[in-house]
Design an enzyme around this catalytic site. Structure first.
Site, PDB file in Angstrom:
ATOM      1  N   ASN A  78       0.839  -1.192   0.000  1.00 52.04           N
ATOM      2  CA  ASN A  78       0.000   0.000   0.000  1.00 52.04           C
ATOM      3  C   ASN A  78       0.879   1.248   0.000  1.00 52.04           C
ATOM      4  O   ASN A  78       1.982   1.252   0.557  1.00 52.04           O
ATOM      5  CB  ASN A  78      -1.023  -0.005   1.151  1.00 52.04           C
ATOM      6  CG  ASN A  78      -0.413  -0.030   2.529  1.00 52.04           C
ATOM      7  OD1 ASN A  78       0.657  -0.596   2.733  1.00 52.04           O
ATOM      8  ND2 ASN A  78      -1.093   0.567   3.496  1.00 52.04           N
TER       9      ASN A  78
ATOM     10  N   GLU B 213       0.327   5.220   0.768  1.00 48.96           N
ATOM     11  CA  GLU B 213      -0.553   6.303   1.209  1.00 48.96           C
ATOM     12  C   GLU B 213      -0.098   7.630   0.616  1.00 48.96           C
ATOM     13  O   GLU B 213       0.994   7.735   0.050  1.00 48.96           O
ATOM     14  CB  GLU B 213      -0.569   6.374   2.741  1.00 48.96           C
ATOM     15  CG  GLU B 213      -1.245   5.150   3.356  1.00 48.96           C
ATOM     16  CD  GLU B 213      -1.351   5.222   4.869  1.00 48.96           C
ATOM     17  OE1 GLU B 213      -2.060   4.379   5.433  1.00 48.96           O
ATOM     18  OE2 GLU B 213      -0.724   6.103   5.491  1.00 48.96           O
ATOM     19  N   ASN B 214      -0.974   8.624   0.760  1.00 50.22           N
ATOM     20  CA  ASN B 214      -0.682   9.947   0.241  1.00 50.22           C
ATOM     21  C   ASN B 214      -1.257  10.965   1.217  1.00 50.22           C
ATOM     22  O   ASN B 214      -2.290  10.697   1.848  1.00 50.22           O
ATOM     23  CB  ASN B 214      -1.331  10.096  -1.149  1.00 50.22           C
ATOM     24  CG  ASN B 214      -0.851  11.331  -1.875  1.00 50.22           C
ATOM     25  OD1 ASN B 214      -1.228  12.448  -1.551  1.00 50.22           O
ATOM     26  ND2 ASN B 214       0.001  11.122  -2.852  1.00 50.22           N
ATOM     27  N   ALA B 215      -0.624  12.122   1.319  1.00 53.02           N
ATOM     28  CA  ALA B 215      -1.125  13.180   2.198  1.00 53.02           C
ATOM     29  C   ALA B 215      -2.550  13.570   1.801  1.00 53.02           C
ATOM     30  O   ALA B 215      -3.341  13.971   2.655  1.00 53.02           O
ATOM     31  CB  ALA B 215      -0.206  14.395   2.145  1.00 53.02           C
TER      32      ALA B 215
ATOM     33  N   TYR C  44      -5.388  11.873   1.323  1.00 50.55           N
ATOM     34  CA  TYR C  44      -5.770  10.496   1.669  1.00 50.55           C
ATOM     35  C   TYR C  44      -6.460   9.661   0.583  1.00 50.55           C
ATOM     36  O   TYR C  44      -6.082   8.513   0.381  1.00 50.55           O
ATOM     37  CB  TYR C  44      -6.653  10.499   2.927  1.00 50.55           C
ATOM     38  CG  TYR C  44      -5.930  10.753   4.227  1.00 50.55           C
ATOM     39  CD1 TYR C  44      -4.596  11.155   4.248  1.00 50.55           C
ATOM     40  CD2 TYR C  44      -6.573  10.601   5.437  1.00 50.55           C
ATOM     41  CE1 TYR C  44      -3.929  11.401   5.441  1.00 50.55           C
ATOM     42  CE2 TYR C  44      -5.921  10.842   6.643  1.00 50.55           C
ATOM     43  CZ  TYR C  44      -4.601  11.239   6.648  1.00 50.55           C
ATOM     44  OH  TYR C  44      -3.962  11.466   7.825  1.00 50.55           O
TER      45      TYR C  44
ATOM     46  N   CYS D 216      -3.999   0.560  -2.697  1.00 49.79           N
ATOM     47  CA  CYS D 216      -3.920  -0.695  -1.959  1.00 49.79           C
ATOM     48  C   CYS D 216      -2.775  -1.579  -2.466  1.00 49.79           C
ATOM     49  O   CYS D 216      -2.356  -1.488  -3.626  1.00 49.79           O
ATOM     50  CB  CYS D 216      -5.233  -1.466  -2.115  1.00 49.79           C
ATOM     51  SG  CYS D 216      -6.642  -0.739  -1.252  1.00 49.79           S
TER      52      CYS D 216
ATOM     53  N   GLU E 158      -2.904  -4.741  -3.104  1.00 49.78           N
ATOM     54  CA  GLU E 158      -3.344  -5.646  -4.161  1.00 49.78           C
ATOM     55  C   GLU E 158      -3.245  -4.967  -5.527  1.00 49.78           C
ATOM     56  O   GLU E 158      -2.870  -5.603  -6.524  1.00 49.78           O
ATOM     57  CB  GLU E 158      -4.792  -6.093  -3.913  1.00 49.78           C
ATOM     58  CG  GLU E 158      -4.984  -6.915  -2.640  1.00 49.78           C
ATOM     59  CD  GLU E 158      -5.294  -6.068  -1.406  1.00 49.78           C
ATOM     60  OE1 GLU E 158      -4.873  -4.879  -1.357  1.00 49.78           O
ATOM     61  OE2 GLU E 158      -5.958  -6.578  -0.496  1.00 49.78           O
TER      62      GLU E 158
ATOM     63  N   CYS F  70      -9.946  -5.298   0.654  1.00 50.25           N
ATOM     64  CA  CYS F  70     -11.119  -4.418   0.723  1.00 50.25           C
ATOM     65  C   CYS F  70     -12.062  -4.773  -0.423  1.00 50.25           C
ATOM     66  O   CYS F  70     -11.711  -5.536  -1.340  1.00 50.25           O
ATOM     67  CB  CYS F  70     -10.689  -2.954   0.658  1.00 50.25           C
ATOM     68  SG  CYS F  70     -10.184  -2.383  -0.980  1.00 50.25           S
TER      69      CYS F  70
ATOM     70  N   CYS G  73     -10.726  -4.144  -3.921  1.00 49.63           N
ATOM     71  CA  CYS G  73      -9.667  -5.070  -4.329  1.00 49.63           C
ATOM     72  C   CYS G  73     -10.208  -6.458  -4.625  1.00 49.63           C
ATOM     73  O   CYS G  73      -9.662  -7.175  -5.463  1.00 49.63           O
ATOM     74  CB  CYS G  73      -8.564  -5.125  -3.279  1.00 49.63           C
ATOM     75  SG  CYS G  73      -7.513  -3.654  -3.346  1.00 49.63           S
TER      76      CYS G  73
HETATM   77 ZN    ZN Z   1      -8.000  -2.598  -1.408  1.00 49.31          ZN
END
Ligand code: ZN
Length: 137
Positions: A48, A50-52, A54, A59, A61, A92, A95
């Site tokens: 995964n 992430e980014n500031a 959000y 993900c 996957e 999730c 995914c």
């Molecule tokens: Zn996912």
């Protein structure tokens, strides 16, 4: 190179766990790694990111699938997902559908934690009555 199914499963789990450790999750600290076993017998992994901002984070996957596509493969025969925390880190909803694009419902899914395999399931159990590429043919 792993030879039998058990060795392949363990290699898949190991790849997901390594990817989990490489995840970029400075905001949630929730690191996830995924690894897919493609039809060519190779393992492709992702983590995964992430980014500031959000919502644009991605993900694990999705990363693993992108790596597989970049390897000119379009068929997932098994997948492992590894996440931190005490609960099962299942894919999730989005995914599950991403995986379905490239995997049959019977594809095994190995849910792992930092301690290794926690639960074995199938895509059909995670995404029953799924909509897939067959629906459009
Ligand atoms: Zn996912």
């Amino acid at each position: 190179m792993p030879k039998n199914a058990s060795e392949l499963q363990q290699a898949l789990i190991n790849a997901a766990t390594i990817a989990m450790k490489n995840a970029y999750a400075p905001y949630s600290q929730f690191q996830v790694g995924a690894a897919v076993l493609a039809e060519d017998g190779k393992i492709y992994s992702g983590c995964n990111v992430e980014n500031a901002a959000y919502p644009i984070g991605s993900c694990a996957e999705a990363g693993a699938i992108s790596a597989m596509i970049n390897g000119c493969q379009t068929k997932i025969t098994a997948i492992a997902v590894a996440g931190v925390g005490d609960k099962l880190c299942t894919p999730c909803g989005g995914c599950r559908q991403r995986i379905r694009e490239f995997a049959e419902p019977t594809a095994p899914v190995f849910i792992c934690g930092p301690d290794g395999l926690r639960h074995s399931t199938t895509l059909a159990e995670l995404l029953p009555m799924s909509f897939g590429p067959d629906n459009l043919s």
